[in-house]
Design a protein around this motif. Structure first.
Motif, PDB file in Angstrom:
ATOM      1  N   HIS A 362       7.376  32.504  42.428  1.00  0.00           N
ATOM      2  CA  HIS A 362       7.538  31.720  41.451  1.00  0.00           C
ATOM      3  C   HIS A 362       7.223  32.143  40.192  1.00  0.00           C
ATOM      4  O   HIS A 362       8.152  32.103  39.197  1.00  0.00           O
ATOM      5  CB  HIS A 362       6.837  30.251  41.574  1.00  0.00           C
ATOM      6  CG  HIS A 362       7.541  28.937  41.121  1.00  0.00           C
ATOM      7  ND1 HIS A 362       7.299  27.820  41.306  1.00  0.00           N
ATOM      8  CD2 HIS A 362       8.342  28.812  40.018  1.00  0.00           C
ATOM      9  CE1 HIS A 362       7.856  26.939  40.461  1.00  0.00           C
ATOM     10  NE2 HIS A 362       8.378  27.740  39.339  1.00  0.00           N
ATOM     11  N   THR A 363       6.208  32.742  40.054  1.00  0.00           N
ATOM     12  CA  THR A 363       5.681  33.535  39.074  1.00  0.00           C
ATOM     13  C   THR A 363       6.475  34.730  38.493  1.00  0.00           C
ATOM     14  O   THR A 363       7.071  34.952  37.405  1.00  0.00           O
ATOM     15  CB  THR A 363       4.182  34.142  39.101  1.00  0.00           C
ATOM     16  OG1 THR A 363       3.401  32.900  39.415  1.00  0.00           O
ATOM     17  CG2 THR A 363       3.592  34.600  37.944  1.00  0.00           C
ATOM     18  N   GLN A 364       6.754  35.656  39.511  1.00  0.00           N
ATOM     19  CA  GLN A 364       8.005  36.658  39.394  1.00  0.00           C
ATOM     20  C   GLN A 364       9.184  36.115  38.777  1.00  0.00           C
ATOM     21  O   GLN A 364       9.824  36.991  37.917  1.00  0.00           O
ATOM     22  CB  GLN A 364       7.858  37.489  40.584  1.00  0.00           C
ATOM     23  CG  GLN A 364       6.474  38.179  40.929  1.00  0.00           C
ATOM     24  CD  GLN A 364       6.778  38.983  42.274  1.00  0.00           C
ATOM     25  OE1 GLN A 364       7.672  38.785  42.951  1.00  0.00           O
ATOM     26  NE2 GLN A 364       5.741  39.781  42.607  1.00  0.00           N
ATOM     27  N   PHE A 365       9.634  35.252  39.515  1.00  0.00           N
ATOM     28  CA  PHE A 365      10.951  34.616  38.912  1.00  0.00           C
ATOM     29  C   PHE A 365      10.967  34.170  37.526  1.00  0.00           C
ATOM     30  O   PHE A 365      11.984  34.552  36.731  1.00  0.00           O
ATOM     31  CB  PHE A 365      11.420  33.289  39.800  1.00  0.00           C
ATOM     32  CG  PHE A 365      12.694  32.696  39.395  1.00  0.00           C
ATOM     33  CD1 PHE A 365      13.755  33.155  40.006  1.00  0.00           C
ATOM     34  CD2 PHE A 365      12.461  31.749  38.434  1.00  0.00           C
ATOM     35  CE1 PHE A 365      15.103  32.332  39.488  1.00  0.00           C
ATOM     36  CE2 PHE A 365      13.656  31.158  38.124  1.00  0.00           C
ATOM     37  CZ  PHE A 365      14.942  31.450  38.786  1.00  0.00           C
ATOM     38  N   LEU A 366       9.895  33.583  36.858  1.00  0.00           N
ATOM     39  CA  LEU A 366       9.871  33.270  35.629  1.00  0.00           C
ATOM     40  C   LEU A 366       9.663  34.345  34.490  1.00  0.00           C
ATOM     41  O   LEU A 366      10.027  34.526  33.517  1.00  0.00           O
ATOM     42  CB  LEU A 366       8.730  32.058  35.246  1.00  0.00           C
ATOM     43  CG  LEU A 366       9.142  30.810  36.127  1.00  0.00           C
ATOM     44  CD1 LEU A 366       7.780  29.783  35.929  1.00  0.00           C
ATOM     45  CD2 LEU A 366      10.250  30.193  35.556  1.00  0.00           C
ATOM     46  N   ALA A 367       8.679  35.560  35.040  1.00  0.00           N
ATOM     47  CA  ALA A 367       8.350  36.440  34.252  1.00  0.00           C
ATOM     48  C   ALA A 367       9.509  37.308  33.996  1.00  0.00           C
ATOM     49  O   ALA A 367       9.629  38.206  33.100  1.00  0.00           O
ATOM     50  CB  ALA A 367       7.288  37.568  35.263  1.00  0.00           C
ATOM     51  N   ARG A 368      10.624  37.415  35.087  1.00  0.00           N
ATOM     52  CA  ARG A 368      11.892  38.088  34.841  1.00  0.00           C
ATOM     53  C   ARG A 368      12.853  37.558  34.100  1.00  0.00           C
ATOM     54  O   ARG A 368      13.971  37.890  33.867  1.00  0.00           O
ATOM     55  CB  ARG A 368      12.356  38.596  36.100  1.00  0.00           C
ATOM     56  CG  ARG A 368      11.670  39.660  36.894  1.00  0.00           C
ATOM     57  CD  ARG A 368      12.075  40.267  38.145  1.00  0.00           C
ATOM     58  NE  ARG A 368      13.447  40.289  38.282  1.00  0.00           N
ATOM     59  CZ  ARG A 368      14.224  40.701  39.447  1.00  0.00           C
ATOM     60  NH1 ARG A 368      13.434  40.894  40.537  1.00  0.00           N
ATOM     61  NH2 ARG A 368      15.575  40.630  39.487  1.00  0.00           N
ATOM     62  N   GLY A 369      12.373  36.261  33.582  1.00  0.00           N
ATOM     63  CA  GLY A 369      13.363  35.534  32.825  1.00  0.00           C
ATOM     64  C   GLY A 369      14.236  34.399  33.486  1.00  0.00           C
ATOM     65  O   GLY A 369      15.023  34.026  32.793  1.00  0.00           O
ATOM     66  N   GLY A 370      13.872  34.283  34.575  1.00  0.00           N
ATOM     67  CA  GLY A 370      14.518  33.145  35.261  1.00  0.00           C
ATOM     68  C   GLY A 370      14.278  31.684  34.786  1.00  0.00           C
ATOM     69  O   GLY A 370      13.186  31.411  34.090  1.00  0.00           O
ATOM     70  N   GLN A 371      15.023  30.806  34.933  1.00  0.00           N
ATOM     71  CA  GLN A 371      15.037  29.576  34.380  1.00  0.00           C
ATOM     72  C   GLN A 371      15.025  28.442  35.514  1.00  0.00           C
ATOM     73  O   GLN A 371      15.943  28.542  36.284  1.00  0.00           O
ATOM     74  CB  GLN A 371      16.379  29.182  33.425  1.00  0.00           C
ATOM     75  CG  GLN A 371      16.285  27.925  32.609  1.00  0.00           C
ATOM     76  CD  GLN A 371      17.473  27.703  31.709  1.00  0.00           C
ATOM     77  OE1 GLN A 371      17.860  28.854  31.271  1.00  0.00           O
ATOM     78  NE2 GLN A 371      17.772  26.599  31.465  1.00  0.00           N
ATOM     79  N   THR A 372      14.125  27.441  35.476  1.00  0.00           N
ATOM     80  CA  THR A 372      14.077  26.548  36.456  1.00  0.00           C
ATOM     81  C   THR A 372      14.521  25.169  35.688  1.00  0.00           C
ATOM     82  O   THR A 372      14.842  25.213  34.438  1.00  0.00           O
ATOM     83  CB  THR A 372      12.826  26.321  37.036  1.00  0.00           C
ATOM     84  OG1 THR A 372      11.713  25.693  36.052  1.00  0.00           O
ATOM     85  CG2 THR A 372      12.362  27.614  37.844  1.00  0.00           C
ATOM     86  N   PHE A 373      14.280  24.046  36.157  1.00  0.00           N
ATOM     87  CA  PHE A 373      14.870  22.648  35.488  1.00  0.00           C
ATOM     88  C   PHE A 373      13.827  22.512  34.433  1.00  0.00           C
ATOM     89  O   PHE A 373      14.362  21.905  33.417  1.00  0.00           O
ATOM     90  CB  PHE A 373      14.751  21.555  36.628  1.00  0.00           C
ATOM     91  CG  PHE A 373      15.328  20.338  36.358  1.00  0.00           C
ATOM     92  CD1 PHE A 373      16.809  20.153  36.172  1.00  0.00           C
ATOM     93  CD2 PHE A 373      14.360  19.335  35.433  1.00  0.00           C
ATOM     94  CE1 PHE A 373      17.320  18.937  35.681  1.00  0.00           C
ATOM     95  CE2 PHE A 373      15.067  18.065  34.915  1.00  0.00           C
ATOM     96  CZ  PHE A 373      16.538  17.905  35.068  1.00  0.00           C
ATOM     97  N   PHE A 374      12.769  22.701  34.473  1.00  0.00           N
ATOM     98  CA  PHE A 374      11.542  22.360  33.614  1.00  0.00           C
ATOM     99  C   PHE A 374      11.066  23.656  32.706  1.00  0.00           C
ATOM    100  O   PHE A 374      10.463  23.397  31.825  1.00  0.00           O
ATOM    101  CB  PHE A 374      10.199  21.690  34.135  1.00  0.00           C
ATOM    102  CG  PHE A 374      10.748  20.525  34.872  1.00  0.00           C
ATOM    103  CD1 PHE A 374      10.997  19.262  33.773  1.00  0.00           C
ATOM    104  CD2 PHE A 374      10.520  19.983  35.967  1.00  0.00           C
ATOM    105  CE1 PHE A 374      11.471  18.012  34.304  1.00  0.00           C
ATOM    106  CE2 PHE A 374      10.616  18.697  36.439  1.00  0.00           C
ATOM    107  CZ  PHE A 374      11.372  17.855  35.703  1.00  0.00           C
TER     108      PHE A 374
END
Length: 432
Positions: A362-374
């Protein structure tokens, strides 16, 4: 005049009078809650599409609910709640795990929206033991119930009506407002975007303990309003075991809670491996993905007017947030003090802290610029999000309460480059 009408009215009157001696035939309860909140500006060296905004903001929410109950037979009851909601959230309700207003999960914009919140039937099977008094309340008709009983519920309701019923941190209309304190932040319980769902639940209640289980509908898409009706394919199963205890003359309850969800969901590792660029969850969602989580909660009375609680929860961390908020692990604790110590018996002081964490994927996904619902700052300097909340609720008149609330959130959205963020709120709540 219809010749059968007098007969129908007589039968109805007889049916109602048959409950009058020791059972409430029907009831009606009402509530309204208005919350005004302000967030001062905060440090923000950069921002993404789902960031908590740097500038100062104001927000409000309003809900009004009517709760009607009717007894269909001695052991069967039906409940219906129409609800109106409106509000404007801070930063469009993104950029946090522990959002600062639990009522904003139910709002639908600046224009009032009327909808059905609850519509369900409850049936009790008497298994024996002493008859215990039941007080009249919303979703509860007064009467008596056996100390050992099986309670069956079916219809539209909130999962939190049945599970994780903490006495001190459960209701954002009267208690803590932060999402991470009203239940486990990592508890991805099935609900539409207003916090409601439909399904079935069974509760075996005996002297001093209870076992609860239920299956409920999940959204068709993450955190959306429309629910998936295929309860044998996509669903959220809940199981909870609770045990009452006493230590040094003071009582408490421990709850073990677990869930398993099946839905069209994405996994963070799949999104990360699918591209070397910015990952996306939309491209890797698959049918019948499973997600699980387990947790424990304890509440304990220290004195007649003082209680404490602690919660801890762990979700699998591989699968996206689907129905609640962005957290894979969470802990929280708090204290509630009644005002009888200073001559204000109906007043309450509450202090709570919470910490929410993310899995590695989850952390790596956001660190690479990924976007979730919130969430989605564009990049991430990861730290656990830490929430503090203190409130004082004062009774102005019978049934009318005014609350002052302060929240301080460090590492909002799990990003050490942002914040901290402060929130100041006033809440006016009326109920009868």
């Amino acid at each position: 005049m219809n010749k059968n009408l007098p007969t129908c009215l007589t039968l109805l009157g007889f049916a109602l009078s048959s409950f009058a001696q020791d059972q409430e035939a029907w009831n009606a309860h009402f509530q309204s809650t208005y919350i005004w909140q302000k967030k001062p500006s905060l440090s923000s060296p950069y921002a993404g599409p789902n960031s908590l905004l740097a500038q100062a903001e104001k927000s409000y929410s309003f809900t009004a609910t009517a709760a009607f109950g009717v007894r269909l037979s001695r052991l069967t009851e039906a409940y219906f709640d129409p609800e109106v909601a409106q509000g404007v959230p801070i930063s469009g309700l993104v950029g946090l795990a522990g959002f600062s207003n639990g009522e904003l999960a139910k709002t639908s914009g600046a224009k009032p929206k009327l909808y059905r919140a609850r519509l369900f039937v409850r049936h009790t099977v008497d298994l024996g033991g002493e008859q215990q008094p039941i007080e009249s309340a919303a979703h509860q008709l007064s009467g008596k119930a056996a100390s050992e009983r099986l309670v069956l519920s079916a219809g539209a309701l909130s999962v939190l009506d049945i599970f994780d019923a903490n006495s001190y941190a459960h209701d954002p209309r009267m208690q803590f407002m932060n999402w991470a304190l009203m239940t486990h932040a990592a508890y991805d319980y099935p609900a539409d975007s207003r916090g409601y769902t439909y399904g079935v639940a069974a509760e075996y209640i005996a002297e001093g303990w209870a076992l609860r289980a239920g299956r409920f509908a999940v959204p068709k898409e993450p955190n959306q309003l429309q629910l998936d009706s295929r309860l044998f394919r996509h669903y959220g199963d809940q199981v909870e075991l609770s045990k009452d205890y006493a230590v040094a003359g003071q009582t408490g309850t421990v709850r073990l809670l677990g869930f398993r969800m099946k839905a069209v969901m994405a996994r963070y590792d799949d999104a990360l491996s699918a591209t070397s660029g910015t990952p996306t969850l939309d491209a890797v969602r698959q049918q019948d993905q499973a997600k699980w989580g387990v947790g424990i909660g304890v509440e304990h009375k220290l004195a007649e007017n003082i209680g404490v609680f602690i919660r801890a929860f762990k979700a699998d961390g591989r699968t996206e947030t689907y129905a609640f908020t962005e957290a894979d692990r969470s802990t929280s604790a708090g204290l509630q003090v009644g005002g009888s110590a200073w001559g204000r018996a109906q007043d309450v002081l509450g202090i709570g802290i919470a910490q929410s964490s993310l899995s590695t994927g989850h952390t790596q996904f956001l660190a690479r610029g990924g976007q979730t619902f919130f969430l989605g700052d564009g990049k991430l300097s990861y730290r656990p999000e830490r929430d503090f909340e203190a409130y004082y609720r004062a009774e102005l008149l019978r049934g009318l309460f005014l609350t002052g609330d302060l929240q301080r959130i460090r590492n909002p959205g799990y990003n050490a480059d942002r914040g901290p963020a402060s929130f100041y709120a006033l809440r006016l709540h009326w109920e009868n």
